[in-house]
Scaffold this motif. Structure first.
Motif, PDB file in Angstrom:
ATOM      1  N   GLU A   4       8.710   5.601 -11.156  1.00  0.00           N
ATOM      2  CA  GLU A   4       8.549   5.791 -12.594  1.00  0.00           C
ATOM      3  C   GLU A   4       9.811   5.369 -13.338  1.00  0.00           C
ATOM      4  OE1 GLU A   4       6.795   9.459 -13.780  1.00  0.00           O
ATOM      5  OE2 GLU A   4       5.194   9.298 -12.334  1.00  0.00           O
ATOM      6  N   MET A   5      10.337   6.234 -14.192  1.00  0.00           N
ATOM      7  CA  MET A   5      11.514   5.909 -14.999  1.00  0.00           C
ATOM      8  C   MET A   5      12.571   6.981 -14.747  1.00  0.00           C
ATOM      9  SD  MET A   5      12.528   3.815 -17.503  1.00  0.00           S
ATOM     10  CE  MET A   5      13.774   3.799 -18.765  1.00  0.00           C
ATOM     11  N   PRO A   6      13.336   6.855 -13.656  1.00  0.00           N
ATOM     12  CA  PRO A   6      14.314   7.888 -13.342  1.00  0.00           C
ATOM     13  C   PRO A   6      15.469   7.904 -14.339  1.00  0.00           C
ATOM     14  CG  PRO A   6      14.545   6.041 -11.837  1.00  0.00           C
ATOM     15  CD  PRO A   6      13.350   5.767 -12.698  1.00  0.00           C
ATOM     16  N   LYS A   7      16.110   9.047 -14.429  1.00  0.00           N
ATOM     17  CA  LYS A   7      17.305   9.169 -15.263  1.00  0.00           C
ATOM     18  C   LYS A   7      18.418   8.322 -14.648  1.00  0.00           C
ATOM     19  CE  LYS A   7      15.693  12.743 -17.729  1.00  0.00           C
ATOM     20  NZ  LYS A   7      14.822  12.329 -18.763  1.00  0.00           N
ATOM     21  N   GLU A   8      19.389   7.936 -15.466  1.00  0.00           N
ATOM     22  CA  GLU A   8      20.479   7.095 -14.972  1.00  0.00           C
ATOM     23  C   GLU A   8      21.232   7.738 -13.825  1.00  0.00           C
ATOM     24  OE1 GLU A   8      23.125   5.140 -17.703  1.00  0.00           O
ATOM     25  OE2 GLU A   8      21.571   5.097 -19.223  1.00  0.00           O
ATOM     26  N   THR A  51       9.738   2.978 -20.805  1.00  0.00           N
ATOM     27  CA  THR A  51      10.333   3.969 -21.707  1.00  0.00           C
ATOM     28  C   THR A  51       9.245   4.743 -22.435  1.00  0.00           C
ATOM     29  OG1 THR A  51      12.301   2.591 -21.998  1.00  0.00           O
ATOM     30  CG2 THR A  51      11.905   4.291 -23.659  1.00  0.00           C
ATOM     31  N   GLN A  52       8.228   4.045 -22.943  1.00  0.00           N
ATOM     32  CA  GLN A  52       7.135   4.707 -23.642  1.00  0.00           C
ATOM     33  C   GLN A  52       6.351   5.620 -22.704  1.00  0.00           C
ATOM     34  OE1 GLN A  52       6.679   4.671 -26.990  1.00  0.00           O
ATOM     35  NE2 GLN A  52       8.631   3.631 -26.843  1.00  0.00           N
ATOM     36  N   LYS A  53       6.122   5.158 -21.478  1.00  0.00           N
ATOM     37  CA  LYS A  53       5.406   5.968 -20.497  1.00  0.00           C
ATOM     38  C   LYS A  53       6.197   7.238 -20.186  1.00  0.00           C
ATOM     39  CE  LYS A  53       3.535   5.773 -15.818  1.00  0.00           C
ATOM     40  NZ  LYS A  53       3.374   4.968 -14.613  1.00  0.00           N
ATOM     41  N   GLN A  54       7.513   7.099 -19.992  1.00  0.00           N
ATOM     42  CA  GLN A  54       8.335   8.264 -19.688  1.00  0.00           C
ATOM     43  C   GLN A  54       8.405   9.222 -20.872  1.00  0.00           C
ATOM     44  OE1 GLN A  54       9.569   8.965 -16.600  1.00  0.00           O
ATOM     45  NE2 GLN A  54       9.904  10.968 -17.507  1.00  0.00           N
ATOM     46  N   ASN A  55       8.472   8.683 -22.083  1.00  0.00           N
ATOM     47  CA  ASN A  55       8.466   9.542 -23.271  1.00  0.00           C
ATOM     48  C   ASN A  55       7.189  10.369 -23.332  1.00  0.00           C
ATOM     49  OD1 ASN A  55      10.970   8.685 -24.116  1.00  0.00           O
ATOM     50  ND2 ASN A  55      10.181   7.219 -25.598  1.00  0.00           N
ATOM     51  N   GLN A  56       6.052   9.762 -22.995  1.00  0.00           N
ATOM     52  CA  GLN A  56       4.783  10.491 -23.000  1.00  0.00           C
ATOM     53  C   GLN A  56       4.755  11.556 -21.911  1.00  0.00           C
ATOM     54  OE1 GLN A  56       2.297  10.109 -25.393  1.00  0.00           O
ATOM     55  NE2 GLN A  56       1.691  12.046 -24.460  1.00  0.00           N
ATOM     56  N   ILE A  57       5.273  11.220 -20.728  1.00  0.00           N
ATOM     57  CA  ILE A  57       5.352  12.194 -19.637  1.00  0.00           C
ATOM     58  C   ILE A  57       6.214  13.378 -20.057  1.00  0.00           C
ATOM     59  CG2 ILE A  57       6.305  12.588 -17.324  1.00  0.00           C
ATOM     60  CD1 ILE A  57       5.404   9.676 -16.672  1.00  0.00           C
ATOM     61  N   ASP A  58       7.373  13.092 -20.660  1.00  0.00           N
ATOM     62  CA  ASP A  58       8.270  14.160 -21.110  1.00  0.00           C
ATOM     63  C   ASP A  58       7.608  15.035 -22.169  1.00  0.00           C
ATOM     64  OD1 ASP A  58      10.203  13.165 -19.386  1.00  0.00           O
ATOM     65  OD2 ASP A  58      11.339  12.139 -20.966  1.00  0.00           O
ATOM     66  N   LEU A  59       6.889  14.411 -23.100  1.00  0.00           N
ATOM     67  CA  LEU A  59       6.196  15.155 -24.151  1.00  0.00           C
ATOM     68  C   LEU A  59       5.106  16.042 -23.552  1.00  0.00           C
ATOM     69  CD1 LEU A  59       5.692  15.738 -27.143  1.00  0.00           C
ATOM     70  CD2 LEU A  59       4.214  13.722 -27.196  1.00  0.00           C
ATOM     71  N   ASP A  60       4.329  15.485 -22.618  1.00  0.00           N
ATOM     72  CA  ASP A  60       3.272  16.267 -21.966  1.00  0.00           C
ATOM     73  C   ASP A  60       3.846  17.467 -21.219  1.00  0.00           C
ATOM     74  OD1 ASP A  60       1.437  14.441 -22.925  1.00  0.00           O
ATOM     75  OD2 ASP A  60       1.195  13.391 -21.008  1.00  0.00           O
ATOM     76  N   ARG A  61       4.969  17.261 -20.523  1.00  0.00           N
ATOM     77  CA  ARG A  61       5.605  18.370 -19.800  1.00  0.00           C
ATOM     78  C   ARG A  61       6.104  19.444 -20.762  1.00  0.00           C
ATOM     79  NH1 ARG A  61       8.991  14.649 -15.569  1.00  0.00           N
ATOM     80  NH2 ARG A  61       7.269  14.252 -14.135  1.00  0.00           N
ATOM     81  N   GLU A  62       6.664  19.015 -21.871  1.00  0.00           N
ATOM     82  CA  GLU A  62       7.154  19.977 -22.856  1.00  0.00           C
ATOM     83  C   GLU A  62       6.000  20.777 -23.454  1.00  0.00           C
ATOM     84  OE1 GLU A  62       9.529  22.357 -24.856  1.00  0.00           O
ATOM     85  OE2 GLU A  62      10.240  20.878 -23.398  1.00  0.00           O
TER      86      GLU A  62
END
Length: 80
Positions: A4-8, A51-62
């Motif tokens: 996916e989009m791991p953190k740095e 980036t958009q996919k990860q933003n959506q994943i983060d929003l869903d988790r929140e």
């Protein structure tokens, strides 16, 4: 492969390459052509789509966390 989009700072989920043969970076491949200067490569792909996919994943988790907290609060109120 990269997960996916791991953190740095999350190197465990970056892509790992034991040579530049499997790297998708033509400039790195060209710069190291005919040398053995590179023995290992970490890769982190950053793109608009990822980036958009990860933003959506983060929003869903929140949203899931917020819903969980809401349910816990309601259950606590019912016990009172």
């Amino acid at each position: 492969p990269q997960l996916e989009m791991p953190k740095e700072e999350d190197l465990n989920n970056w892509s790992h390459h034991f040579s530049t043969d499997t790297v998708e970076d033509p400039y790195l491949k060209k710069a190291t052509l005919g040398t053995d200067l590179v023995s290992f490569v970490f890769g982190l792909e950053v793109s608009w789509d990822l980036t958009q996919k990860q933003n959506q994943i983060d929003l869903d988790r929140e949203l899931e966390r917020a819903e969980g907290k809401k349910l816990q609060l309601e259950e606590a109120k019912q016990r009172e």
